[in-house]
Design a protein around this motif. Structure first.
Motif, PDB file in Angstrom:
ATOM      1  N   GLY A  15       0.792  -1.209   0.000  1.00 31.91           N
ATOM      2  CA  GLY A  15       0.000   0.000   0.000  1.00 31.91           C
ATOM      3  C   GLY A  15       0.835   1.274   0.000  1.00 31.91           C
ATOM      4  N   GLY A  16       2.147   1.127   0.095  1.00 33.54           N
ATOM      5  CA  GLY A  16       3.013   2.300   0.107  1.00 33.54           C
ATOM      6  C   GLY A  16       3.101   2.989   1.453  1.00 33.54           C
ATOM      7  N   THR A  17       2.338   2.501   2.430  1.00 37.28           N
ATOM      8  CA  THR A  17       2.309   3.175   3.724  1.00 37.28           C
ATOM      9  C   THR A  17       3.118   2.512   4.831  1.00 37.28           C
ATOM     10  OG1 THR A  17       0.280   2.019   4.329  1.00 37.28           O
ATOM     11  CG2 THR A  17       0.043   4.191   3.278  1.00 37.28           C
ATOM     12  N   PRO A  18       3.635   1.300   4.679  1.00 35.10           N
ATOM     13  CA  PRO A  18       4.353   0.698   5.802  1.00 35.10           C
ATOM     14  C   PRO A  18       5.466   1.572   6.362  1.00 35.10           C
ATOM     15  CG  PRO A  18       3.935  -0.969   4.162  1.00 35.10           C
ATOM     16  CD  PRO A  18       3.525   0.350   3.564  1.00 35.10           C
ATOM     17  N   THR A  19       6.187   2.277   5.521  1.00 33.38           N
ATOM     18  CA  THR A  19       7.307   3.063   6.027  1.00 33.38           C
ATOM     19  C   THR A  19       6.875   4.414   6.606  1.00 33.38           C
ATOM     20  OG1 THR A  19       7.808   3.710   3.745  1.00 33.38           O
ATOM     21  CG2 THR A  19       9.115   1.921   4.706  1.00 33.38           C
ATOM     22  N   TYR A  20       5.581   4.651   6.708  1.00 29.33           N
ATOM     23  CA  TYR A  20       5.114   5.791   7.500  1.00 29.33           C
ATOM     24  C   TYR A  20       5.170   5.429   8.984  1.00 29.33           C
ATOM     25  CZ  TYR A  20       3.730   8.725   3.621  1.00 29.33           C
ATOM     26  OH  TYR A  20       3.753   9.538   2.512  1.00 29.33           O
ATOM     27  N   GLN A  21       5.303   4.139   9.266  1.00 32.95           N
ATOM     28  CA  GLN A  21       5.486   3.674  10.640  1.00 32.95           C
ATOM     29  C   GLN A  21       6.964   3.781  10.994  1.00 32.95           C
ATOM     30  OE1 GLN A  21       2.544   2.856  12.191  1.00 32.95           O
ATOM     31  NE2 GLN A  21       1.778   3.495  10.197  1.00 32.95           N
ATOM     32  N   THR A  22       7.259   3.865  12.267  1.00 32.85           N
ATOM     33  CA  THR A  22       8.658   3.873  12.688  1.00 32.85           C
ATOM     34  C   THR A  22       9.221   2.459  12.547  1.00 32.85           C
ATOM     35  OG1 THR A  22       8.215   3.312  15.002  1.00 32.85           O
ATOM     36  CG2 THR A  22       8.155   5.670  14.402  1.00 32.85           C
ATOM     37  N   PRO A  23      10.543   2.323  12.474  1.00 32.36           N
ATOM     38  CA  PRO A  23      11.118   0.974  12.445  1.00 32.36           C
ATOM     39  C   PRO A  23      10.650   0.123  13.632  1.00 32.36           C
ATOM     40  CG  PRO A  23      12.768   2.534  11.731  1.00 32.36           C
ATOM     41  CD  PRO A  23      11.578   3.340  12.223  1.00 32.36           C
ATOM     42  N   ALA A  24      10.545   0.699  14.812  1.00 38.08           N
ATOM     43  CA  ALA A  24      10.086  -0.050  15.989  1.00 38.08           C
ATOM     44  C   ALA A  24       8.644  -0.525  15.814  1.00 38.08           C
ATOM     45  CB  ALA A  24      10.215   0.794  17.247  1.00 38.08           C
ATOM     46  N   GLU A  25       7.790   0.314  15.238  1.00 35.58           N
ATOM     47  CA  GLU A  25       6.395  -0.086  14.991  1.00 35.58           C
ATOM     48  C   GLU A  25       6.334  -1.205  13.965  1.00 35.58           C
ATOM     49  OE1 GLU A  25       4.080   4.108  15.908  1.00 35.58           O
ATOM     50  OE2 GLU A  25       4.987   3.816  13.932  1.00 35.58           O
ATOM     51  N   LEU A  26       7.155  -1.133  12.935  1.00 37.99           N
ATOM     52  CA  LEU A  26       7.203  -2.202  11.940  1.00 37.99           C
ATOM     53  C   LEU A  26       7.647  -3.514  12.582  1.00 37.99           C
ATOM     54  CD1 LEU A  26       8.824  -0.249   8.978  1.00 37.99           C
ATOM     55  CD2 LEU A  26       6.477  -1.121   9.085  1.00 37.99           C
TER      56      LEU A  26
END
Length: 79
Positions: A18-29
């Protein structure tokens, strides 16, 4: 999803898109990937892909994703 599937399921292809995963922080991912892994067994050699937005993706994102086993990256830029 996992509760509806019943027994633990094997995953051979996993796409976080969706192109949005990297709107999360690395810790959230990392937390999300860990939660998914608690319910599904991601097989060795599975295609583990992520769609990243180059406007927000950092070297830290890429390092975290690689460390989690992501082995395919596509870039999407929505305007």
């Amino acid at each position: 999803m996992a509760s509806r599937l019943g027994e633990r399921r094997r995953v051979v292809q996993y796409h976080f898109g969706g192109g949005t995963p990297t709107y999360q922080t690395p810790a959230e991912l990392e937390r999300l990937h860990t939660r998914i892994g608690a319910h599904f067994s991601i097989e060795a050699g599975a295609e583990v892909a992520v769609e990243a937005d180059p406007r927000v993706t950092t070297a830290e994102h890429l390092a975290a994703l690689r460390g989690l086993g992501f082995n395919r990256l596509s870039m999407a830029c929505r305007t």
